[in-house]
Design a protein around this motif. Structure first.
Motif, short mmCIF file in Angstrom:
data_model
loop_
_atom_site.label_atom_id
_atom_site.label_comp_id
_atom_site.label_asym_id
_atom_site.label_seq_id
_atom_site.Cartn_x
_atom_site.Cartn_y
_atom_site.Cartn_z
N PRO A 8 2.90 -1.44 -5.85
CA PRO A 8 2.04 -0.83 -4.84
C PRO A 8 1.09 -1.83 -4.22
O PRO A 8 0.80 -2.87 -4.80
N GLN A 12 -2.78 1.61 -1.72
CA GLN A 12 -2.09 2.76 -2.31
C GLN A 12 -2.68 3.12 -3.67
O GLN A 12 -2.78 4.30 -4.01
N VAL A 13 -3.08 2.12 -4.43
CA VAL A 13 -3.71 2.40 -5.73
C VAL A 13 -5.02 3.15 -5.53
O VAL A 13 -5.32 4.14 -6.21
N GLY A 16 -4.37 6.71 -4.33
CA GLY A 16 -3.86 7.53 -5.43
C GLY A 16 -4.97 8.03 -6.33
O GLY A 16 -4.98 9.20 -6.74
N ALA A 50 0.18 5.62 -7.96
CA ALA A 50 0.75 4.68 -6.99
C ALA A 50 2.09 4.11 -7.46
O ALA A 50 2.46 3.01 -7.08
N ALA A 53 5.36 5.63 -3.11
CA ALA A 53 4.60 5.65 -1.86
C ALA A 53 4.18 7.08 -1.53
O ALA A 53 4.84 8.04 -1.91
N ASN A 84 0.52 2.21 3.45
CA ASN A 84 1.98 2.20 3.28
C ASN A 84 2.66 1.06 4.02
O ASN A 84 3.85 0.80 3.79
#
Length: 289
Positions: A8, A12-13, A16, A50, A53, A84
């Motif tokens: 990731p 994204q982490v 999440g 994550a 996606a 993304n």
């Protein structure tokens, strides 16, 4: 189902973790969120950690069920769309293992990078010639001596990573490096002289600190192996430790483990030569070459 990928991005982490916080604030369990999407609870967990996606339609459904306002949901979706997008390093997917892709993402997002290196000059401070010598030797992973194209791809990736040290809002880099890394020749004397010059130039940057742990000062608590500590400006990301082994790496964010590594790093910094003394060591070593 959401699409898996090798590693990731930091964005994204972060998203999440925010998604998990929103679910918990709404008083919902993962099983409840899974019913909204008609997926398994494991899929929701993978979204929050994550591991996959974030698909925008799924995200919109979850945010609505969590009671997020339309304006806030629109902002979250825009962030997810940005997160993304592939990171610049994914252009090197042909040579970049998934476990190190995450490292490059963390490196680019960190506000502070503290590194202990007992064997080689850290990648962020290597010259092209030095990096090429390390990669060809097989000292890090398998030898690429018979694959010059892959060597050059690795070198190009390493050089592009170094751009973060001079960018706007550059992270602080604080390195403790064993004298071994300076005494072990990589290439000929010209390569090593060039590498020492590169270290001295880097130390002139306001955000770079380098200390050498000399042989004469004896053993120290970091002799188990190299590791890197990351600190981030975003509250969703805790301090993290990266430790590499021959065929992969581990990422540690549990507080006791991070605290132990931080204590060891502090003790090594107190044990090593000061930054000013390190400059003298480097200049003296250069004269010997």
């Amino acid at each position: 189902m959401s699409e898996p990928r090798s590693a990731p991005t930091v964005g994204q982490v972060v998203l999440g973790r925010r998604l998990q916080d929103l679910r918990e604030s709404a008083g919902l369990k993962r099983e409840d969120a899974a019913k909204v999407l008609r997926v398994t609870a494991a899929t929701v967990r993978r979204m929050e950690t994550a591991e996959v996606a974030l698909k925008i339609p799924y995200l919109q459904m979850l945010l609505k069920s969590y009671g997020v306002t339309e304006a806030e949901a629109d902002a979250f979706v825009r962030l997810a769309e940005d997160a993304n997008r592939p990171g610049w390093w994914q252009r090197f997917h042909d040579i970049l293992p998934g476990w190190f892709s995450m490292y490059v993402s963390l490196e680019g997002a960190a506000s502070l990078i503290r590194s202990y290196e007992p064997h080689f000059v850290p990648g962020l401070l290597q010259t092209e010639e030095y990096a090429r010598g390390v990669l060809r030797s097989g000292a890090i992973g398998r030898s690429l001596v018979d694959d010059p194209d892959r060597v050059e791809r690795h070198v190009a990736l390493r050089m592009q990573r170094q751009e973060l040290l001079t960018r706007e809002n550059a992270p602080r880099l604080w390195v403790v490096m064993d004298e071994t890394a300076l005494r072990r020749p990589v290439g000929d004397a010209d390569v090593m002289r060039g590498q020492i010059d590169r270290l001295l130039d880097a130390m002139a940057l306001p955000n770079v600190t380098l200390q050498v742990a000399q042989f004469a000062s004896g053993p120290h608590p970091g002799t188990y192996g190299p590791f890197v500590l990351f600190r981030f400006a975003v509250p969703e990301l805790p301090d993290m430790v990266y430790s590499e082994y021959l065929t992969g790496a581990v990422y540690l964010d549990a507080r006791p483990e991070v605290a132990t590594h931080l204590e060891v790093m502090d003790r090594m910094a107190a044990h090593a030569a000061t930054a000013q003394r390190t400059k003298e060591i480097l200049r003296d070593l250069r004269k010997e070459l």
